[in-house]
Design a protein around this motif. Structure first.
Motif, short mmCIF file in Angstrom:
data_model
loop_
_atom_site.label_atom_id
_atom_site.label_comp_id
_atom_site.label_asym_id
_atom_site.label_seq_id
_atom_site.Cartn_x
_atom_site.Cartn_y
_atom_site.Cartn_z
N THR A 102 0.80 -1.16 0.04
CA THR A 102 0.05 0.05 -0.09
C THR A 102 1.01 1.29 -0.01
O THR A 102 2.36 1.08 0.42
N ARG A 103 0.33 2.34 -0.34
CA ARG A 103 0.88 3.51 -0.21
C ARG A 103 1.38 3.90 1.20
O ARG A 103 2.55 4.39 1.33
N ALA A 104 0.65 3.67 2.02
CA ALA A 104 0.93 4.18 3.52
C ALA A 104 2.15 3.35 3.86
O ALA A 104 2.87 3.88 4.62
N ALA A 105 2.19 2.03 3.70
CA ALA A 105 3.24 1.34 3.85
C ALA A 105 4.63 1.75 3.41
O ALA A 105 5.73 1.71 4.01
N GLY A 106 4.48 2.14 2.20
CA GLY A 106 5.41 2.98 1.55
C GLY A 106 6.10 4.04 2.13
O GLY A 106 7.45 4.05 2.34
N GLN A 107 5.30 4.68 2.51
CA GLN A 107 5.44 6.01 3.33
C GLN A 107 6.18 5.81 4.69
O GLN A 107 7.14 6.41 5.05
N ARG A 108 5.92 4.78 5.23
CA ARG A 108 6.29 4.14 6.62
C ARG A 108 7.69 3.85 6.35
O ARG A 108 8.53 4.24 7.11
N ASN A 109 7.97 3.07 5.39
CA ASN A 109 9.32 2.58 5.02
C ASN A 109 10.30 3.66 4.61
O ASN A 109 11.19 3.52 5.34
N LEU A 110 9.92 4.82 3.98
CA LEU A 110 10.57 5.65 3.79
C LEU A 110 10.95 6.55 4.97
O LEU A 110 12.02 7.30 4.98
N ALA A 111 9.98 6.70 5.70
CA ALA A 111 10.09 7.73 6.90
C ALA A 111 11.18 6.80 8.12
O ALA A 111 12.00 7.65 8.54
#
Length: 321
Positions: A102-111
């Motif tokens: 998901t997009r949210a999981a990608g944002q979490r990984n990058l953060a």
């Protein structure tokens, strides 16, 4: 300072708590950091890594928590080995969570990667966009996640007499920006191996090189995908219009071109028209006890790269005078 003519971007609300945590970690790092450069010695010195590929806490193997451990080991080793003007991160900092695409999981990984970097590194950080950085979201997510104030292509003055120019190779041949490359099953990974630098950015690059030459500054170019000449069967790791990019460069001014993307860094480094092109082996394919990172020193017409893990060391004196 970062130099780019674009408008400032507002951060998505979902990222603000994560970036605030990263800032707190960074404050501690500043207090315990290395001494700042004295103004003597090389014109610029910086560390660089590529292809971390962190896919989240549930991922197994080199893309799981091991990726953050290797990142921490590389940054600790760099911090202990000298004083640096900046850190360059050459793309694919994150990857897809295998259990939550998901997009949210990608944002979490990058953060989490950005927080780890800022928590361990006191000097400025220069980020280049990679294909996996936009596998589940738009380019704006990555720009906000790493804290860029302008577009993904930008320049920054580093050290005493060096300008680092960071390219955005995340475009199709039609000039369309990469956006959620893995969201359409029919097109999954269709575009990551066909990256281009569009005409507007090529003109901007030429202007940056000309300005640096007029000011007597050396230039380092950062790109996720490779800009040298591919061997047969390697085209997918290269910017498809790399020849047009190279035509905007000259050995009088450009000291070094750095890339990632090709994890094994096949046939690298090479020198083309007096300019060295160096591909950093992927951190994801290196081991914890021999993690891939490099230290770069630019002095006059010479460049020196101290490689670690699978990254080779390299020295070159260019015809810049």
């Amino acid at each position: 300072m970062q130099e780019r003519g674009g408008k400032r971007r507002k951060l998505p609300p979902v990222l603000l708590p994560l970036l605030a945590a990263a800032a707190l970690l960074s404050a501690a790092a500043w207090a315990a950091g290395r001494a700042a450069p004295t103004g003597r010695g090389p014109a610029a010195a910086f560390a660089a890594v590529a292809d971390i590929h962190y896919a989240g806490p549930a991922a197994a193997g080199p893309k799981g928590p091991a990726a953050l451990r290797k990142l921490a080991a590389a940054l600790a080793a760099a911090a202990a080995s000298g004083s640096w003007d900046c850190l360059a991160v050459l793309g694919d900092s994150k990857d897809e969570d295998p259990t939550l695409r998901t997009r949210a999981a990608g944002q979490r990984n990058l953060a989490q990667v950005a927080a780890a970097v800022r928590g361990a590194w006191r000097a400025p950080v220069l980020w280049a966009l990679g294909n996996h950085d936009v596998d589940r979201g738009p380019k704006a997510d990555w720009i906000a996640g790493v804290g860029l104030e302008y577009e993904a292509f930008h320049s920054r003055r580093v050290g005493r007499r060096v300008t680092v120019v960071t390219l955005d190779v995340g475009f199709t041949g039609e000039g369309e920006p990469w956006d959620c490359l893995s969201c359409n099953a029919e097109n999954e990974h269709r575009d990551w191996n066909r990256s281009f630098v569009p005409a507007e950015q090529l003109a901007w690059l030429g202007g940056q090189v000309a300005q640096a030459e007029a000011e007597g500054r050396r230039v380092v170019v950062l790109s996720h995908a490779r800009l040298d000449v591919p061997q047969p069967g390697e085209q997918r790791y290269f910017v498809q219009n790399a020849a047009a990019v190279r035509s905007a460069l000259n050995a009088r001014t450009v000291a070094l071109v750095l890339h990632g993307h090709d994890h094994l860094a096949v046939h690298s480094p090479v020198v083309l028209d007096g300019i060295p092109y160096y591909t950093i082996p992927g951190m994801v394919t290196s081991s914890l006890d021999a993690v891939s990172w490099i230290g770069v020193s630019i002095s006059g017409c010479s460049v020196s790269i101290n490689g670690h893990g699978p990254a080779p060391s390299f020295q070159y004196s260019s015809p810049c005078v």
